[in-house]
Design a protein around this motif. Structure first.
Motif, PDB file in Angstrom:
ATOM      1  N   GLY A 159     -10.693 -35.204 -22.611  1.00 45.43           N
ATOM      2  CA  GLY A 159      -9.701 -34.740 -23.570  1.00 45.43           C
ATOM      3  C   GLY A 159      -9.532 -33.241 -23.676  1.00 45.43           C
ATOM      4  N   MET A 160     -10.125 -32.474 -22.759  1.00 44.53           N
ATOM      5  CA  MET A 160      -9.937 -31.024 -22.806  1.00 44.53           C
ATOM      6  C   MET A 160      -8.689 -30.649 -22.015  1.00 44.53           C
ATOM      7  SD  MET A 160     -13.549 -29.049 -22.483  1.00 44.53           S
ATOM      8  CE  MET A 160     -14.674 -30.087 -21.624  1.00 44.53           C
ATOM      9  N   THR A 161      -8.097 -29.537 -22.366  1.00 49.99           N
ATOM     10  CA  THR A 161      -6.993 -29.042 -21.558  1.00 49.99           C
ATOM     11  C   THR A 161      -7.569 -28.118 -20.489  1.00 49.99           C
ATOM     12  OG1 THR A 161      -6.658 -27.104 -22.925  1.00 49.99           O
ATOM     13  CG2 THR A 161      -5.451 -29.081 -23.552  1.00 49.99           C
ATOM     14  N   LYS A 162      -6.758 -27.875 -19.486  1.00 51.45           N
ATOM     15  CA  LYS A 162      -7.187 -27.034 -18.384  1.00 51.45           C
ATOM     16  C   LYS A 162      -7.592 -25.647 -18.899  1.00 51.45           C
ATOM     17  CE  LYS A 162      -5.589 -26.529 -13.678  1.00 51.45           C
ATOM     18  NZ  LYS A 162      -4.488 -26.737 -12.771  1.00 51.45           N
ATOM     19  N   HIS A 163      -6.831 -25.190 -19.865  1.00 52.77           N
ATOM     20  CA  HIS A 163      -7.083 -23.875 -20.430  1.00 52.77           C
ATOM     21  C   HIS A 163      -8.467 -23.829 -21.095  1.00 52.77           C
ATOM     22  CE1 HIS A 163      -6.169 -20.043 -22.276  1.00 52.77           C
ATOM     23  NE2 HIS A 163      -6.653 -20.524 -23.407  1.00 52.77           N
ATOM     24  N   GLU A 164      -8.777 -24.858 -21.876  1.00 55.85           N
ATOM     25  CA  GLU A 164     -10.073 -24.914 -22.549  1.00 55.85           C
ATOM     26  C   GLU A 164     -11.216 -24.920 -21.539  1.00 55.85           C
ATOM     27  OE1 GLU A 164     -10.493 -27.636 -26.269  1.00 55.85           O
ATOM     28  OE2 GLU A 164      -8.775 -28.378 -25.157  1.00 55.85           O
ATOM     29  N   ILE A 165     -11.040 -25.707 -20.485  1.00 56.06           N
ATOM     30  CA  ILE A 165     -12.113 -25.802 -19.492  1.00 56.06           C
ATOM     31  C   ILE A 165     -12.299 -24.462 -18.805  1.00 56.06           C
ATOM     32  CG2 ILE A 165     -12.971 -27.052 -17.488  1.00 56.06           C
ATOM     33  CD1 ILE A 165     -10.961 -29.289 -18.241  1.00 56.06           C
TER      34      ILE A 165
END
Lengths: 282, 425
Positions: free
Chosen positions: B139-145
């Motif tokens: 459930g993370m976005t690419k940005h968060e990762i």
């Protein structure tokens, strides 16, 4: 303690059929792209030819069809070089068939993943549509190469303004494959019988669509049946756009579009109701 | 100020037992016919409580029945219960993998469930690619990762192999990478299943530390484990499930003692019958097992320095003439301590009659206070063929005190008591 009833997540045994939670899909768009990337990268990892393998299948099929249906059976290709005729029908057909067979497997192939983590299940079939789109792009490129080659050789066909419709045709056939695929995948979670029919059914469907023969050669009494198949108008319009052959009829295309949307909506509703409970029955 | 972040109301879950097959469609049609007429689902009335050892009359079973509880923000709730008590089903419902049959769950914020480490890892993709894939699945976005990539890599300790396909990883490395991603998820509610069972001790410690840190940041953790030490260490409150129902809910220490009281087979005398959960071919079987003290009294609470006599009767139903008998003693957390075999004491188990009674004397017992379980096994003399094996067939307790010392001996300090000679120079 607060009695304020504003919850972010609410889980109930059943949800309303019209609540498809499409907004959630947007939140998971990165996952969709990563799935596409995974499918694409995993396909050619540890191969020498890599993405070139995407070209092998259409070339071999085109050659086979040209020999068997063109030369041996002598089916008309409406005055267009055989290779180009079969390649043009196969480009969209392969996309449709691949999308259908792969999305039809959504639940059973991902049971392990779905059993451990929640994310909108529709992401998986949608990622199939997109990753097959890349494959389609490559195969379309191959077709264009042959197309230009035949033009340079002085072939006698003319492209038409219907070329502008090509992206639309791709969209409709993608949604049709997706719609049918998710219906089948939803129905096979509990009763696997249908699974055995998919490969077989897709093959039958190919003969019921104007892939190896042009619509113009269909005897008048069967024409209505072939036209009832929503794929027919899409394939015929595609051929018309590039080669100026086949039938282009706006009404037929509108019919295909309408059928596609009905199938897609039915698919979404069934899929959504099955995704809730399929872990208990798969 | 606390607020409720998770509210579970009347949640029940029904499963159909056995195979899905030709009978299923008739039930489905019947159910559909009842729904169409606006009647209640006929199969919801059926169903037994979830007790594995009892044979039920119905094809339907309630895995969970009327579960109600609330979790406050920042609370670390330990969910405990025996195998099959409904823990996993509850987790699956909370993590939205499956829906409840009745009832509802409401939550504030994101829920992330860690029912397995490294879900969705693709063997052909590199460690880095899998961090993104796994993170997105959770459930993370690419940005968060991207913004946490360095931390994740650092925590996992596999930086060197980041561009290697994960199929070349050892299973331990895979787990490290998987947990590292999950640990940086930052959901409001984190659900953790017994994933800590894998990985080495150092990494387990790291994981527990990370989970403590997470709860310290005001986030809520639901932790399911059989490891009572970890549960006690981590959780503030506990929930104990039994046969799909909430048996106890409250402070973690009360819940753990409630759990140990139930798992402890309180009698000092057990008779094995058809209800006993046992494995083996049954050629030779235990009939009973009794615990006696020095004074030949049945007793199952002892103190350090006392003698326990295990008396058991074995019944030979076959024409076997010899066997081997093993008693294994384990801690409450499942750590095996003693493996007692007749042959180690130069005893051969021969069968002159169908019933033979033996006693094993454990003199001067030196185990730290706590509960201990006994596994009893009969095999052939080679050990390959198992005649009878009963896990946790009896439980005894070592209490504080005894003839050597009166000080308190916490389990965290040790397992075995010694009183060696001290010499002053």
């Amino acid at each position: 303690m607060t009695n304020n009833e504003s919850w972010d997540i609410e889980i109930y045994p059943q949800t309303k059929w019209y609540n498809l939670q499409l907004m959630q899909l947007w939140r998971y768009r990165d996952l969709l792209l990563l799935f596409v990337r995974r499918d694409f990268v995993a396909f050619y990892k540890q191969t020498i030819l890599g993405p070139l393998w995407f070209l092998v299948q259409p070339i071999i099929t085109t050659i086979t069809f040209s020999i068997i249906f063109g030369n041996l059976a002598g089916i008309s290709t409406e005055g267009v070089p055989k290779v180009l005729f079969y390649m043009s029908t196969l480009v969209l057909w392969t996309y449709f068939a691949d999308t259908l067979t792969k999305t039809a497997d959504t639940f059973s192939a991902n049971a392990h993943l779905f059993g451990k983590v929640y994310f909108p299940r529709m992401i998986v079939p949608l990622s199939v549509v997109v990753s097959n789109l890349i494959k389609l792009g490559i195969q379309l490129g191959l077709f264009v190469v042959f197309y230009i080659y035949y033009i340079a050789k002085g072939a006698t066909f003319t492209p038409t303004t219907a070329l502008w419709l090509v992206p639309y045709l791709i969209l409709v056939i993608a949604l049709l494959g997706l719609g049918l695929g998710i219906i089948i995948s939803s129905l096979t979670t509990k009763y696997r019988d249908l699974k055995f029919l998919v490969t077989f059914g897709v093959q039958l469907l190919m003969y019921a669509s104007p892939i190896v023969y042009p619509l113009s050669t269909v005897p008048a009494q069967y024409r209505v049946y072939v036209l009832a198949n929503p794929i027919t108008a899409i394939i015929e319009t595609f051929k018309y756009a590039f080669l100026g052959i086949g039938e282009f009829n706006v009404m037929h295309l509108a019919y295909s579009t309408a059928v596609t949307f009905v199938i897609l909506i039915i698919g979404l509703i069934i899929f959504h109701s099955v995704e809730k409970s399929f872990m208990d029955t798969v | 100020m606390s607020k409720v972040v998770l509210k579970v109301e009347n949640v029940s879950k029904q499963y159909r037992l056995g195979q899905l097959g030709t009978g299923t469609i008739s039930h489905d049609l019947n159910r559909w016919w009842h729904t169409v007429r606006g009647k209640e689902d006929p199969y919801l009335k059926l169903g037994d409580t979830n007790d594995r050892s009892q044979l039920g009359g119905s094809d339907y079973v309630w895995s969970l029945r009327d579960i109600n509880f609330e979790v406050q923000q920042g609370e670390v709730l330990g969910i405990i219960g025996k195998n099959g008590a409904g823990k996993s089903t509850l987790l699956k419902i909370l993590s939205q993998v499956t829906t409840p049959t009745t009832g509802s769950v409401k939550a504030r914020g994101r829920i992330a469930a860690l029912l397995e480490v490294g879900t969705g890892f693709h063997p052909d993709l590199s460690g880095r690619e899998n961090i993104f894939l796994n993170g997105a699945i959770l459930g993370m976005t690419k940005h968060e990762i991207n913004s946490k990539l360095d931390e994740i890599v650092d925590f996992s300790g596999v930086a060197k192999y980041l561009d290697t396909p994960v199929k070349r990883y050892s299973s331990g490395m895979m787990v490290r990478l998987g947990f590292a991603v999950a640990a940086h998820l930052e959901p409001e509610i984190l659900i953790v299943d017994e994933v800590l069972a894998v990985g080495d001790a150092e990494f387990q410690k790291k994981c527990l530390g990370k989970m403590k840190e997470v709860s310290g940041q005001g986030r809520t953790v639901l932790f399911v484990s059989h490891n009572m030490a970890a549960v006690q260490n981590l959780c503030t409150t506990g929930l104990m499930l039994e046969h799909g129902q909430i048996k106890a809910l409250g402070g973690i220490n009360d819940i753990i003692s409630a759990y140990t009281a139930v798992t402890a087979n309180t009698g000092a005398d057990v008779v094995f019958d058809t209800n006993t959960r046992r494995t083996g071919n049954g050629n030779i079987q235990f009939e009973y097992l009794k615990l006696y003290d020095d004074a030949q009294q049945l007793r199952n609470t002892y103190s350090i320095g006392e003698t326990i006599r295990f008396e058991f009767l074995v019944y030979n139903k076959s024409n076997e003439t010899k066997s081997e008998i093993t008693l294994q003693i384990k801690t409450n957390e499942g750590v095996p301590l003693y493996h007692i075999m007749a042959r180690d004491s130069n005893v051969e188990i021969n069968y002159n009659s169908t019933n033979e009674t033996y006693s094993v004397l454990l003199e001067d017992i030196r185990l730290f206070p706590g509960n201990y379980h006994v596994n009893a096994v009969i095999t052939d003399t080679t050990g390959y063929q198992v005649f009878d094996a009963i896990e946790e067939c009896i439980t005894f307790t070592i209490a504080d005190g005894g003839k050597y010392t009166s000080r308190s001996l916490p389990k965290s300090a040790g397992m075995f008591f010694m009183n060696p000679k001290w010499i002053k120079h």
